[in-house]
Design a protein around this motif. Structure first.
Motif, PDB file in Angstrom:
ATOM      1  N   ASP A 204      41.013  37.712  37.478  1.00  0.00           N
ATOM      2  CA  ASP A 204      39.898  37.459  38.361  1.00  0.00           C
ATOM      3  C   ASP A 204      38.748  37.922  37.708  1.00  0.00           C
ATOM      4  OD1 ASP A 204      41.554  37.199  40.842  1.00  0.00           O
ATOM      5  OD2 ASP A 204      41.598  39.062  41.815  1.00  0.00           O
ATOM      6  N   ALA A 205      39.154  39.102  36.736  1.00  0.00           N
ATOM      7  CA  ALA A 205      38.059  38.936  35.834  1.00  0.00           C
ATOM      8  C   ALA A 205      37.660  38.016  34.433  1.00  0.00           C
ATOM      9  CB  ALA A 205      38.140  40.699  35.028  1.00  0.00           C
ATOM     10  N   MET A 206      38.549  36.977  34.515  1.00  0.00           N
ATOM     11  CA  MET A 206      38.561  36.344  33.203  1.00  0.00           C
ATOM     12  C   MET A 206      37.849  34.620  34.399  1.00  0.00           C
ATOM     13  SD  MET A 206      40.857  34.459  30.793  1.00  0.00           S
ATOM     14  CE  MET A 206      41.758  33.771  32.794  1.00  0.00           C
TER      15      MET A 206
ATOM     16  N   LEU B 116      48.229  44.164  37.330  1.00  0.00           N
ATOM     17  CA  LEU B 116      48.117  44.037  36.116  1.00  0.00           C
ATOM     18  C   LEU B 116      46.853  42.375  35.948  1.00  0.00           C
ATOM     19  CD1 LEU B 116      45.953  45.017  34.125  1.00  0.00           C
ATOM     20  CD2 LEU B 116      48.127  45.138  32.528  1.00  0.00           C
ATOM     21  N   ARG B 117      47.301  41.363  36.013  1.00  0.00           N
ATOM     22  CA  ARG B 117      48.131  40.047  35.222  1.00  0.00           C
ATOM     23  C   ARG B 117      47.302  39.497  36.806  1.00  0.00           C
ATOM     24  NH1 ARG B 117      53.105  38.634  35.044  1.00  0.00           N
ATOM     25  NH2 ARG B 117      53.316  37.444  38.082  1.00  0.00           N
ATOM     26  N   LYS B 118      46.914  39.530  37.917  1.00  0.00           N
ATOM     27  CA  LYS B 118      45.748  38.842  38.545  1.00  0.00           C
ATOM     28  C   LYS B 118      44.672  40.452  38.675  1.00  0.00           C
ATOM     29  CE  LYS B 118      44.206  37.581  42.813  1.00  0.00           C
ATOM     30  NZ  LYS B 118      43.704  36.696  42.634  1.00  0.00           N
ATOM     31  N   ALA B 119      44.421  40.860  37.959  1.00  0.00           N
ATOM     32  CA  ALA B 119      43.508  41.902  38.053  1.00  0.00           C
ATOM     33  C   ALA B 119      42.772  41.082  37.232  1.00  0.00           C
ATOM     34  CB  ALA B 119      43.534  43.128  38.248  1.00  0.00           C
ATOM     35  N   LEU B 120      43.379  40.934  35.860  1.00  0.00           N
ATOM     36  CA  LEU B 120      43.131  40.510  34.986  1.00  0.00           C
ATOM     37  C   LEU B 120      41.967  39.005  34.977  1.00  0.00           C
ATOM     38  CD1 LEU B 120      44.384  42.168  31.823  1.00  0.00           C
ATOM     39  CD2 LEU B 120      42.534  42.292  32.878  1.00  0.00           C
TER      40      LEU B 120
ATOM     41  N   ALA C  13      47.629  40.041  29.550  1.00  0.00           N
ATOM     42  CA  ALA C  13      48.838  40.249  31.001  1.00  0.00           C
ATOM     43  C   ALA C  13      49.665  39.460  30.358  1.00  0.00           C
ATOM     44  CB  ALA C  13      48.665  41.197  31.874  1.00  0.00           C
ATOM     45  N   LEU C  14      48.870  38.002  29.844  1.00  0.00           N
ATOM     46  CA  LEU C  14      49.578  36.989  29.919  1.00  0.00           C
ATOM     47  C   LEU C  14      50.877  36.780  28.920  1.00  0.00           C
ATOM     48  CD1 LEU C  14      47.597  34.284  31.801  1.00  0.00           C
ATOM     49  CD2 LEU C  14      49.444  35.472  32.630  1.00  0.00           C
TER      50      LEU C  14
ATOM     51  N   ARG D 230      36.690  34.800  38.028  1.00  0.00           N
ATOM     52  CA  ARG D 230      35.955  35.113  38.790  1.00  0.00           C
ATOM     53  C   ARG D 230      34.662  35.558  38.152  1.00  0.00           C
ATOM     54  NH1 ARG D 230      38.295  37.959  43.906  1.00  0.00           N
ATOM     55  NH2 ARG D 230      35.381  37.134  44.745  1.00  0.00           N
ATOM     56  N   HIS D 231      34.822  36.821  36.991  1.00  0.00           N
ATOM     57  CA  HIS D 231      33.553  37.682  36.831  1.00  0.00           C
ATOM     58  C   HIS D 231      33.363  37.723  35.442  1.00  0.00           C
ATOM     59  CE1 HIS D 231      34.519  39.808  40.171  1.00  0.00           C
ATOM     60  NE2 HIS D 231      35.516  40.275  40.362  1.00  0.00           N
ATOM     61  N   ARG D 232      34.108  36.322  34.832  1.00  0.00           N
ATOM     62  CA  ARG D 232      33.759  36.583  33.660  1.00  0.00           C
ATOM     63  C   ARG D 232      33.544  37.845  32.845  1.00  0.00           C
ATOM     64  NH1 ARG D 232      29.901  31.365  32.909  1.00  0.00           N
ATOM     65  NH2 ARG D 232      28.513  33.390  34.120  1.00  0.00           N
ATOM     66  N   TYR D 233      34.000  38.551  32.414  1.00  0.00           N
ATOM     67  CA  TYR D 233      34.562  39.593  31.785  1.00  0.00           C
ATOM     68  C   TYR D 233      34.710  39.398  30.951  1.00  0.00           C
ATOM     69  CZ  TYR D 233      32.982  42.587  35.902  1.00  0.00           C
ATOM     70  OH  TYR D 233      31.512  43.080  36.391  1.00  0.00           O
ATOM     71  N   ILE D 234      35.939  38.921  30.540  1.00  0.00           N
ATOM     72  CA  ILE D 234      36.875  38.190  29.175  1.00  0.00           C
ATOM     73  C   ILE D 234      37.485  37.056  28.938  1.00  0.00           C
ATOM     74  CG2 ILE D 234      38.344  40.849  29.525  1.00  0.00           C
ATOM     75  CD1 ILE D 234      39.933  39.867  30.742  1.00  0.00           C
TER      76      ILE D 234
END
Length: 491
Positions: A230-232, A224-228, A243-244, A234-238
């Protein structure tokens, strides 16, 4: 730039021989509608001009139905709505992306992909749910080991999507993640309770269901931490990774424990082992190897090699003759035989730390030379049925050994020898403890086992050291010469 769909066919003019294309009279029914049986669907649309100002009318087909052509056209329209029409840089870039996809027959990029290419922000209503994001994230993972990909898939399918999938990604909070772990803990309690029930129907309710232990919980959280992350990033979704902010209980690895006489008696009386990680004494190990050798077992060399080098099961099963230099008394770990489900494949070691040269003792070299002669005889006996793999340890016809069969055979031999149970992997731990008992420096043992650091080796085997202290005490006392081996001083 609305675009349209149309039909065309491959019919030719009877006089000129030229293709009729869109002008074929059979494409239309008498009432003017499109024919249902003649021709194929295409789409056309003009996308923003190129950087040099030239126009870009695009056409593509054929498609089986008008709906198929319209679906692609709708995707192009959605992409064209992304850039600011007053910004020529972004409109030209968007046209480039669409044109490149059409020319190479690649899928039309999604609006999200175009936004990332243009470095544009995404409005909240366009953000994906956790379920959609995790699914796309998993599909986009490249250059990772098959085992890691399977691990990610299991965590996402079994835990992350069922508990978090309905949430829009920007609305995920630490409390949602804590609630997921609380639900997993409650499920663990339910499984344990039903397993302990005397009612067989209740036990059947949780048949084949596993309790999620602390270490597995940490691995799920790492996914989950790795996926989020990347969302932050690479994709700038968040903007932040929730998770941290989660603290999980420390996952303590099981302590390696030596099979002492007292522990063996307790095990024989109760059937319970003191720890999931049990280690044979050197005497036990010798008895196992003697039994396997005297039985003329064809896998004797494999178990001998693991015992004295600490190779992992997959590394031993994936060892090639090209990886051995018996004259130099070395082997190099380059490959491992990996099991995915029941299928197996040869792959490189998971980390660069695992790839290293390992020294071989004289006895092990002699065992491997004898094994090579044995394998040569098996190859001659198999004849045309022999499969050439280059592997050191194979089936009787040269094929790969199945790791699960190697483990089952190990347990069978240990039982025959009358030894207390250990896992095959625990032979590797035995390599470390025998080295410690022999006075080998911790750093050398760490390098030999190819651990990430001597600190890890010392931490993992630290609990074994007190059990070796008696041997160390005797060895220390033996250094001092005495006239007599007397005990107490006389009065």
């Amino acid at each position: 730039m609305k675009g349209s769909t149309f039909k065309r066919c491959g019919c030719r003019d009877s006089v000129t021989g030229r293709r009729l294309g869109r002008s074929c009279p059979q494409l239309r029914r008498p009432g003017g509608g499109w024919s249902r049986t003649h021709g194929h669907w295409h789409w056309q649309i003009e996308v923003p001009a190129r950087a040099d100002g030239t126009r870009r009318p695009l056409r593509h087909g054929p498609y089986a139905t008008q709906a198929d052509a319209d679906a692609v056209l709708d995707r192009i329209r959605a992409v064209l709505a992304v850039p600011d029409p007053t910004d020529p840089h972004t409109t030209v870039k968007t046209g480039d992306l669409i044109e490149a996809a059409v020319k190479t027959s690649a899928p039309i990029p999604t609006p999200e992909q175009v936004r990332r290419a243009l470095h544009l922000d995404i409005t909240p209503t366009e953000l994906p749910t956790m379920g959609a994001y995790l699914t796309d994230w998993l599909a986009g993972r490249k250059n990772i080991k098959t085992g890691t990909l399977r691990s990610y898939e299991g965590h996402i399918r079994l835990y992350l999507i069922p508990h978090l999938g309905h949430l829009r990604i920007d609305r995920l909070r630490p409390g949602h993640i804590d609630a997921m772990y609380d639900a997993i803990a409650e499920r663990n309690t339910t499984i344990a309770t039903l397993r302990a029930s005397r009612d067989p129907t209740k036990r059947d309710q949780v048949k084949n269901q596993r309790i999620v232990g602390p270490r597995t919980l940490h691995v799920i959280h790492a996914t989950l931490r790795k996926a989020l992350n990347d969302a932050m990033r690479r994709h700038r979704y968040i903007d932040t990774n929730p998770a941290l902010m989660i603290e999980l209980p420390t996952a303590q690895p099981p302590k390696p424990t030596i099979w002492t006489d007292q522990r063996i008696r307790t095990w024989r009386d109760t059937g319970k082992t003191p720890s999931p990680v049990m280690i044979w004494t050197p005497e036990h190990t010798g008895r196992f190897l003697d039994h396997t050798h005297d039985a003329n077992d064809r896998l004797y060399a494999l178990y001998h090699l693991i015992t004295f080098t600490g190779l992992r099961r997959g590394e031993a099963c994936g060892l090639h003759w090209d990886d051995l230099d018996l004259d130099a008394h070395t082997l190099t770990v380059r490959w491992q035989l990996v099991q995915h489900g029941w299928a197996t494949t040869i792959d490189t070691p998971k980390t660069t730390d695992s790839e290293a040269t390992v020294a071989l003792d004289t006895e092990t070299v002699a065992v491997l030379r004898a094994h090579r002669i044995r394998q040569h005889r098996e190859r001659l006996a198999a004849g045309t049925a022999w499969t050439t793999t280059g592997l050191v340890f194979t089936t009787a016809t040269g094929g790969r050994l199945h790791p699960a069969n190697v483990t089952d055979h190990f347990h069978h031999l240990a039982t025959q020898a009358g030894l207390p149970p250990i896992r095959l992997h625990d032979l590797r731990h035995g390599t470390a403890t025998m080295g410690l008992a022999a006075g080998v420096h911790m750093k050398i043992i760490s390098n030999r086992l190819r651990h990430s650091s001597p600190h890890f080796t010392a931490k993992f085997y630290g609990d074994v050291l007190p059990e070796l202290s008696h041997a160390a005490a005797e060895a220390t006392a033996a250094v001092v010469p005495r006239r007599q081996s007397s005990g107490a001083q006389t009065a």
